[in-house]
Write a protein that holds these residues in place. Structure first.
Motif, PDB file in Angstrom:
ATOM      1  N   GLN A   1       2.404 -11.558   7.659  1.00 31.42           N
ATOM      2  CA  GLN A   1       3.668 -10.865   6.747  1.00 31.42           C
ATOM      3  C   GLN A   1       3.133  -9.985   5.684  1.00 31.42           C
ATOM      4  N   LEU A   2       1.894 -10.457   5.145  1.00 28.15           N
ATOM      5  CA  LEU A   2       1.467  -9.883   3.899  1.00 28.15           C
ATOM      6  C   LEU A   2       0.905  -8.592   4.311  1.00 28.15           C
TER       7      LEU A   2
ATOM      8  N   SER B   1       3.397  -6.174   4.844  1.00 21.28           N
ATOM      9  CA  SER B   1       3.855  -5.648   3.553  1.00 21.28           C
ATOM     10  C   SER B   1       2.869  -4.363   2.872  1.00 21.28           C
TER      11      SER B   1
ATOM     12  N   ARG C   1       3.117  -0.959   4.725  1.00 20.00           N
ATOM     13  CA  ARG C   1       4.340  -0.354   4.420  1.00 20.00           C
ATOM     14  C   ARG C   1       4.137   0.095   3.003  1.00 20.00           C
ATOM     15  N   GLN C   2       3.362  -0.445   1.962  1.00 18.54           N
ATOM     16  CA  GLN C   2       3.440   0.215   0.740  1.00 18.54           C
ATOM     17  C   GLN C   2       2.214   1.149   0.379  1.00 18.54           C
TER      18      GLN C   2
ATOM     19  N   MET D   1       8.943   0.052  -5.032  1.00 18.53           N
ATOM     20  CA  MET D   1       8.105   0.377  -4.184  1.00 18.53           C
ATOM     21  C   MET D   1       7.263   1.731  -4.140  1.00 18.53           C
TER      22      MET D   1
END
Length: 225
Positions: free
Chosen positions: A34-35, A38, A41-42, A218
């Motif tokens: 999950q991290l 994230s 995508r950042q 973001m």
């Protein structure tokens, strides 16, 4: 080169991170799927290294999600699973390479160099970047939308090129500052927002389909609609 390692064994992750840092690479570590998603995508990464058995999202599922967002970024699996079936699943998910643990760091480094070079060569061959009816010609340094030429300053052009090279991916202000301005990030300046505003005015004004979007907290993403 900026790399992402998704690995739930802290000792191994630390070993790999130190090895790449000693070779001049910038490597982020995520300890679960999950991290990892994230972070992917950042930031704009040049290579993703994945384990298979990860908490929350396993490596195969994570690779598929990465491929949905970016079909070009190289993905290398680094896992103890060595069966043919596992390798088939990895490549079907979109992997570019597969290295079985235990491994020699030198081999991981060589495979990384090969994958990133291949990706860079692929990007160099692609001379026109396009999204919807917007085109950026890398050779002529020209930009058109709907067939109409758009005049940009050198910095606006560099910013647009970076956004297009990472289309569909959320790009943070820090990434933009490092890749386009090549400066340490200054949280007191709004220069990124100003240039994004300039690009929006030149690229999106008068068109129904907006291409540059803000993701609150973001950064920015270039996509259709």
């Amino acid at each position: 080169m900026k790399l992402l390692l998704v690995e739930d064994e802290p000792k191994l992750a630390s070993f790999v991170q130190k090895g790449f840092q000693n070779e001049g690479y910038d490597l982020d570590v995520a300890y679960d799927g999950q991290l990892g998603l994230s972070l992917f995508r950042q930031h704009a990464y040049d290579l993703i290294i994945l384990d298979v058995n990860l908490p929350y999202i396993n490596g195969f599922a994570l690779c598929k999600l990465i491929r949905e967002d970016n079909p070009h970024v190289p993905v290398l699996f680094l896992t103890a699973l060595d069966s043919l079936d596992d390798k088939v699943l990895a490549f079907e998910a979109g992997a570019d390479d597969y290295l079985v643990k235990p491994f020699k760091f030198q081999e991981l480094l060589l495979r990384t160099r090969a994958l990133t070079k291949r990706n860079a060569d692929h990007a160099a061959v692609k001379r026109v970047l396009q999204i919807a009816d917007l085109e950026l010609n890398l050779e002529r340094k020209t930009v058109t939308r709907g067939g109409q030429r758009i005049d940009l300053t050198a910095k606006e052009y560099a910013l647009l090129e970076y956004l297009l090279l990472n289309r569909g991916k959320i790009i943070s202000r820090v990434d933009i500052t490092e890749k386009v301005w090549e400066l340490d990030f200054d949280t007191n300046t709004n220069v990124i927002d100003v240039y994004i505003s300039h690009l929006r005015r030149k690229l999106d004004k008068g068109f129904d389909t907006k291409l540059i979007h803000t993701v609150v907290g973001m950064g920015y993403v270039m996509r259709e609609g």
